[in-house]
Scaffold this motif. Structure first.
Motif, PDB file in Angstrom:
ATOM      1  N   MET A   1      66.322  71.992   3.531  1.00 44.46           N
ATOM      2  CA  MET A   1      66.466  72.111   4.975  1.00 44.46           C
ATOM      3  C   MET A   1      66.571  73.595   5.327  1.00 44.46           C
ATOM      4  SD  MET A   1      66.806  70.654   7.929  1.00 44.46           S
ATOM      5  CE  MET A   1      67.412  69.027   8.032  1.00 44.46           C
ATOM      6  N   PRO A   2      65.736  74.098   6.229  1.00 46.76           N
ATOM      7  CA  PRO A   2      65.782  75.516   6.605  1.00 46.76           C
ATOM      8  C   PRO A   2      67.075  75.879   7.304  1.00 46.76           C
ATOM      9  CG  PRO A   2      63.845  74.406   7.526  1.00 46.76           C
ATOM     10  CD  PRO A   2      64.703  73.366   6.898  1.00 46.76           C
ATOM     11  N   ASP A   3      67.453  77.144   7.180  1.00 46.22           N
ATOM     12  CA  ASP A   3      68.615  77.641   7.903  1.00 46.22           C
ATOM     13  C   ASP A   3      68.345  77.586   9.388  1.00 46.22           C
ATOM     14  OD1 ASP A   3      69.883  78.260   5.524  1.00 46.22           O
ATOM     15  OD2 ASP A   3      69.114  80.309   5.510  1.00 46.22           O
ATOM     16  N   GLU A   4      69.429  77.491  10.175  1.00 41.09           N
ATOM     17  CA  GLU A   4      69.277  77.542  11.631  1.00 41.09           C
ATOM     18  C   GLU A   4      68.613  78.865  12.005  1.00 41.09           C
ATOM     19  OE1 GLU A   4      72.118  77.645  15.520  1.00 41.09           O
ATOM     20  OE2 GLU A   4      72.768  76.463  13.810  1.00 41.09           O
ATOM     21  N   GLY A   5      67.647  78.805  12.882  1.00 37.11           N
ATOM     22  CA  GLY A   5      66.946  80.015  13.283  1.00 37.11           C
ATOM     23  C   GLY A   5      65.705  80.294  12.445  1.00 37.11           C
ATOM     24  N   SER A   6      65.501  79.513  11.382  1.00 44.51           N
ATOM     25  CA  SER A   6      64.321  79.706  10.549  1.00 44.51           C
ATOM     26  C   SER A   6      63.085  79.229  11.298  1.00 44.51           C
ATOM     27  CB  SER A   6      64.458  78.911   9.251  1.00 44.51           C
ATOM     28  OG  SER A   6      63.253  78.916   8.548  1.00 44.51           O
ATOM     29  N   TYR A   7      61.967  79.881  11.060  1.00 47.39           N
ATOM     30  CA  TYR A   7      60.728  79.490  11.713  1.00 47.39           C
ATOM     31  C   TYR A   7      59.865  78.624  10.810  1.00 47.39           C
ATOM     32  CZ  TYR A   7      62.212  83.138  14.853  1.00 47.39           C
ATOM     33  OH  TYR A   7      62.941  83.901  15.702  1.00 47.39           O
ATOM     34  N   SER A  11      61.029  71.787  13.163  1.00 47.40           N
ATOM     35  CA  SER A  11      61.356  72.031  14.571  1.00 47.40           C
ATOM     36  C   SER A  11      61.120  73.490  14.974  1.00 47.40           C
ATOM     37  CB  SER A  11      62.813  71.647  14.834  1.00 47.40           C
ATOM     38  OG  SER A  11      63.667  72.489  14.081  1.00 47.40           O
ATOM     39  N   ALA A  12      60.574  74.274  14.077  1.00 43.75           N
ATOM     40  CA  ALA A  12      60.320  75.692  14.372  1.00 43.75           C
ATOM     41  C   ALA A  12      59.287  75.816  15.486  1.00 43.75           C
ATOM     42  CB  ALA A  12      59.821  76.401  13.119  1.00 43.75           C
ATOM     43  N   PRO A  13      59.448  76.825  16.341  1.00 45.59           N
ATOM     44  CA  PRO A  13      58.451  77.032  17.388  1.00 45.59           C
ATOM     45  C   PRO A  13      57.100  77.430  16.803  1.00 45.59           C
ATOM     46  CG  PRO A  13      60.143  78.743  17.447  1.00 45.59           C
ATOM     47  CD  PRO A  13      60.527  77.792  16.382  1.00 45.59           C
ATOM     48  N   TRP A  14      56.054  76.837  17.311  1.00 47.74           N
ATOM     49  CA  TRP A  14      54.695  77.114  16.863  1.00 47.74           C
ATOM     50  C   TRP A  14      53.965  77.886  17.940  1.00 47.74           C
ATOM     51  CZ3 TRP A  14      51.862  75.365  12.501  1.00 47.74           C
ATOM     52  CH2 TRP A  14      52.649  74.689  11.561  1.00 47.74           C
ATOM     53  N   GLY A  79      44.415  77.675   7.416  1.00 51.61           N
ATOM     54  CA  GLY A  79      45.066  76.369   7.469  1.00 51.61           C
ATOM     55  C   GLY A  79      45.695  76.149   8.836  1.00 51.61           C
ATOM     56  N   HIS A  80      46.863  75.517   8.835  1.00 51.07           N
ATOM     57  CA  HIS A  80      47.597  75.268  10.074  1.00 51.07           C
ATOM     58  C   HIS A  80      48.855  76.117  10.148  1.00 51.07           C
ATOM     59  CE1 HIS A  80      45.114  71.955  11.349  1.00 51.07           C
ATOM     60  NE2 HIS A  80      45.135  71.495  10.109  1.00 51.07           N
ATOM     61  N   TYR A  81      48.957  77.127   9.296  1.00 45.84           N
ATOM     62  CA  TYR A  81      50.211  77.859   9.195  1.00 45.84           C
ATOM     63  C   TYR A  81      50.099  79.355   9.423  1.00 45.84           C
ATOM     64  CZ  TYR A  81      48.673  79.456   4.616  1.00 45.84           C
ATOM     65  OH  TYR A  81      47.978  80.055   3.603  1.00 45.84           O
ATOM     66  N   ALA A  82      48.888  79.898   9.573  1.00 39.78           N
ATOM     67  CA  ALA A  82      48.769  81.347   9.611  1.00 39.78           C
ATOM     68  C   ALA A  82      47.421  81.781  10.173  1.00 39.78           C
ATOM     69  CB  ALA A  82      48.937  81.917   8.197  1.00 39.78           C
ATOM     70  N   ILE A  83      47.294  83.108  10.324  1.00 43.77           N
ATOM     71  CA  ILE A  83      46.028  83.723  10.674  1.00 43.77           C
ATOM     72  C   ILE A  83      45.782  84.911   9.747  1.00 43.77           C
ATOM     73  CG2 ILE A  83      45.952  83.040  13.101  1.00 43.77           C
ATOM     74  CD1 ILE A  83      47.075  85.837  13.822  1.00 43.77           C
ATOM     75  N   ARG A  84      44.525  85.243   9.617  1.00 45.89           N
ATOM     76  CA  ARG A  84      44.138  86.461   8.917  1.00 45.89           C
ATOM     77  C   ARG A  84      43.572  87.373   9.989  1.00 45.89           C
ATOM     78  NH1 ARG A  84      39.481  88.631   5.713  1.00 45.89           N
ATOM     79  NH2 ARG A  84      38.189  87.011   6.622  1.00 45.89           N
ATOM     80  N   ILE A  85      44.047  88.619  10.004  1.00 54.34           N
ATOM     81  CA  ILE A  85      43.580  89.583  10.987  1.00 54.34           C
ATOM     82  C   ILE A  85      42.646  90.570  10.301  1.00 54.34           C
ATOM     83  CG2 ILE A  85      44.245  91.370  12.627  1.00 54.34           C
ATOM     84  CD1 ILE A  85      46.917  89.932  12.973  1.00 54.34           C
ATOM     85  N   ALA A  99      55.671  82.169  11.140  1.00 53.00           N
ATOM     86  CA  ALA A  99      57.032  82.691  10.998  1.00 53.00           C
ATOM     87  C   ALA A  99      57.044  84.219  10.992  1.00 53.00           C
ATOM     88  CB  ALA A  99      57.675  82.157   9.719  1.00 53.00           C
ATOM     89  N   TYR A 100      56.097  84.830  10.282  1.00 56.80           N
ATOM     90  CA  TYR A 100      56.060  86.287  10.212  1.00 56.80           C
ATOM     91  C   TYR A 100      55.675  86.889  11.554  1.00 56.80           C
ATOM     92  CZ  TYR A 100      55.330  90.985   8.415  1.00 56.80           C
ATOM     93  OH  TYR A 100      55.403  92.347   8.201  1.00 56.80           O
ATOM     94  N   LEU A 101      54.738  86.263  12.260  1.00 57.83           N
ATOM     95  CA  LEU A 101      54.374  86.755  13.586  1.00 57.83           C
ATOM     96  C   LEU A 101      55.567  86.691  14.538  1.00 57.83           C
ATOM     97  CD1 LEU A 101      50.832  85.197  13.858  1.00 57.83           C
ATOM     98  CD2 LEU A 101      51.363  87.653  13.846  1.00 57.83           C
ATOM     99  N   ARG A 102      56.323  85.604  14.468  1.00 55.37           N
ATOM    100  CA  ARG A 102      57.515  85.478  15.315  1.00 55.37           C
ATOM    101  C   ARG A 102      58.530  86.557  14.945  1.00 55.37           C
ATOM    102  NH1 ARG A 102      59.651  81.606  18.993  1.00 55.37           N
ATOM    103  NH2 ARG A 102      61.701  82.381  19.544  1.00 55.37           N
ATOM    104  N   GLU A 103      58.704  86.766  13.651  1.00 55.55           N
ATOM    105  CA  GLU A 103      59.622  87.807  13.182  1.00 55.55           C
ATOM    106  C   GLU A 103      59.177  89.185  13.680  1.00 55.55           C
ATOM    107  OE1 GLU A 103      60.704  89.853   8.939  1.00 55.55           O
ATOM    108  OE2 GLU A 103      60.446  87.680   8.952  1.00 55.55           O
ATOM    109  N   LEU A 104      57.872  89.462  13.623  1.00 52.43           N
ATOM    110  CA  LEU A 104      57.360  90.742  14.121  1.00 52.43           C
ATOM    111  C   LEU A 104      57.639  90.903  15.613  1.00 52.43           C
ATOM    112  CD1 LEU A 104      53.945  91.083  12.249  1.00 52.43           C
ATOM    113  CD2 LEU A 104      56.049  92.377  11.846  1.00 52.43           C
ATOM    114  N   GLY A 105      57.523  89.822  16.354  1.00 52.78           N
ATOM    115  CA  GLY A 105      57.843  89.875  17.781  1.00 52.78           C
ATOM    116  C   GLY A 105      59.324  90.106  18.018  1.00 52.78           C
TER     117      GLY A 105
END
Length: 128
Positions: A1-7, A11-14, A79-85, A99-105
């Motif tokens: 189970m992810p920690d609270e606040g984990s992306y 239930s993480a925001p997409w 896939g359904h989890y990331a992008i390549r730039i 998750a990393y994009l959210r963290e960068l924001g």
């Protein structure tokens, strides 16, 4: 189970929408929880999750200079989890998870200040 606040949890925001502004050099992301961020191409490039930038272990991150004018050429789904730039300096190996994009924001101000301080400390420039 992810920690609270984990992306990474179910239930993480997409990302609800991604918008690429090529000429302005930024990626805008709206998340499902209403959070919105606008990430400059230069910031995304110097914070790339690739091994070329992050290294292969703790404390191996490289400071990438001379990317003030870098642009995003393309954004490709992974896939359904990331992008390549794909950047116009030919860098294209970073896989940016939601998750990393959210963290960068979330951490943009702190990371950008640390990046600028690291450039100054090393006598490097954002310009080529």
């Amino acid at each position: 189970m992810p920690d609270e606040g984990s992306y990474e949890g179910a239930s993480a925001p997409w990302p609800a929408e991604l918008r690429l502004f090529k000429e302005e050099g930024r990626l805008e992301i709206d998340f499902s929880d209403g959070y919105r961020c606008s990430l400059p191409a230069e910031y995304l490039r110097v914070e790339s999750p690739s091994a070329e930038v992050q290294g292969h272990g703790p404390n191996q991150k490289k400071i990438v200079s001379g990317r003030r004018h870098v642009k995003i050429e393309a954004v490709e789904p992974v896939g359904h989890y990331a992008i390549r730039i794909v950047f116009d300096d030919r860098h294209d190996t970073g896989i940016y998870s939601w998750a990393y994009l959210r963290e960068l924001g979330d951490t943009h101000a702190e990371r950008w200040a640390a990046y600028q301080a690291a450039l100054l400390y090393r006598g490097l420039s954002r310009d080529a």
